[in-house]
Design a protein around this motif. Sequence first.
Motif, short mmCIF file in Angstrom:
data_model
loop_
_atom_site.label_atom_id
_atom_site.label_comp_id
_atom_site.label_asym_id
_atom_site.label_seq_id
_atom_site.Cartn_x
_atom_site.Cartn_y
_atom_site.Cartn_z
N ASP A 274 29.14 2.38 9.79
CA ASP A 274 27.78 2.81 10.13
C ASP A 274 26.94 3.08 8.89
N GLU A 275 27.60 3.54 7.83
CA GLU A 275 26.86 3.85 6.59
C GLU A 275 26.46 2.60 5.82
N ILE A 276 27.23 1.54 5.99
CA ILE A 276 27.01 0.38 5.10
C ILE A 276 26.49 -0.87 5.80
N VAL A 277 26.42 -0.82 7.13
CA VAL A 277 25.97 -2.02 7.86
C VAL A 277 24.72 -1.69 8.65
N CYS A 278 23.72 -2.58 8.59
CA CYS A 278 22.59 -2.47 9.50
C CYS A 278 22.30 -3.87 10.03
N TYR A 279 21.50 -3.95 11.07
CA TYR A 279 21.29 -5.23 11.73
C TYR A 279 19.83 -5.63 11.70
N GLU A 280 19.59 -6.89 11.40
CA GLU A 280 18.28 -7.55 11.42
C GLU A 280 17.36 -7.11 10.27
N THR A 281 17.16 -5.82 10.05
CA THR A 281 16.39 -5.40 8.88
C THR A 281 17.15 -4.29 8.16
N TYR A 282 16.77 -4.12 6.91
CA TYR A 282 17.44 -3.10 6.09
C TYR A 282 17.05 -1.72 6.56
N LYS A 283 18.00 -0.89 6.80
CA LYS A 283 17.72 0.51 7.17
C LYS A 283 18.54 1.42 6.31
#
Length: 170
Positions: free
Chosen positions: A161-170
């Motif tokens: 959860d800390e290192i992966v985001c989806y579609e745009t950078y969060k």
Amino acid sequence: MEVKEAILQRKSIRNYKDTPVPEEKLRNVLEAARMAPSGANRQPWKFVVVRDGEKRVLLSDASGGQAQVAAAPVVIAAVTTAPDNMMMCEVPGYPVDLAIAVDHMTLAAVDEGLGTCWIGAFSQDKAREILGIPNNCKIVALLTLGYPDDPGRPKTRKSLDEIVCYETYK
Ligand SMILES: Cc1cc2nc3c(=O)[nH]c(=O)nc-3n(C[C@H](O)[C@H](O)[C@H](O)COP(=O)(O)O)c2cc1C
């Protein structure tokens, strides 16, 4: 050995047995580097295998006295032959190419019952002189290799959860 198992088992090993690394195992580790991918398949690398005890002591000194560099029966210097190569994405190519090759070796070593530790904290100038590296090349990493004398430290990692985001950078 399954790739997943090798990835989970690999840990940095900083204590080694005196036992020499058999030639065939060393060759299998080096073969894993040879098979690694590289940008445009340039294979911009040389691997300097150091077994000589005096040289390993000198390399240990050049690495701020890191004991594992002298203690491991083998140290592999991963050298780029193309230190000026820049990829179109404005990222230097050589650290990427060499990192993949070194990581292949760390995983192949696990499969051979061996341990490794990536050494990045070393003096480029001192290590270059010890190994006779020409000026148009650069040492990217030293990799210690040998039979582990301890299981390594427990793996501590950030959560997905800390290192992966989806579609745009969060
Ligand atoms: C680029 C890089 C440089 C590193 N340099 C050193 C080093 O000089 N000395 C050392 O003991 N470990 C070094 N390490 C090992 C890391 O400390 C280690 O990979 C990290 O703590 C995670 O532990 P693990 O490898 O056991 O999973 C290095 C690792 C990498 C990837």
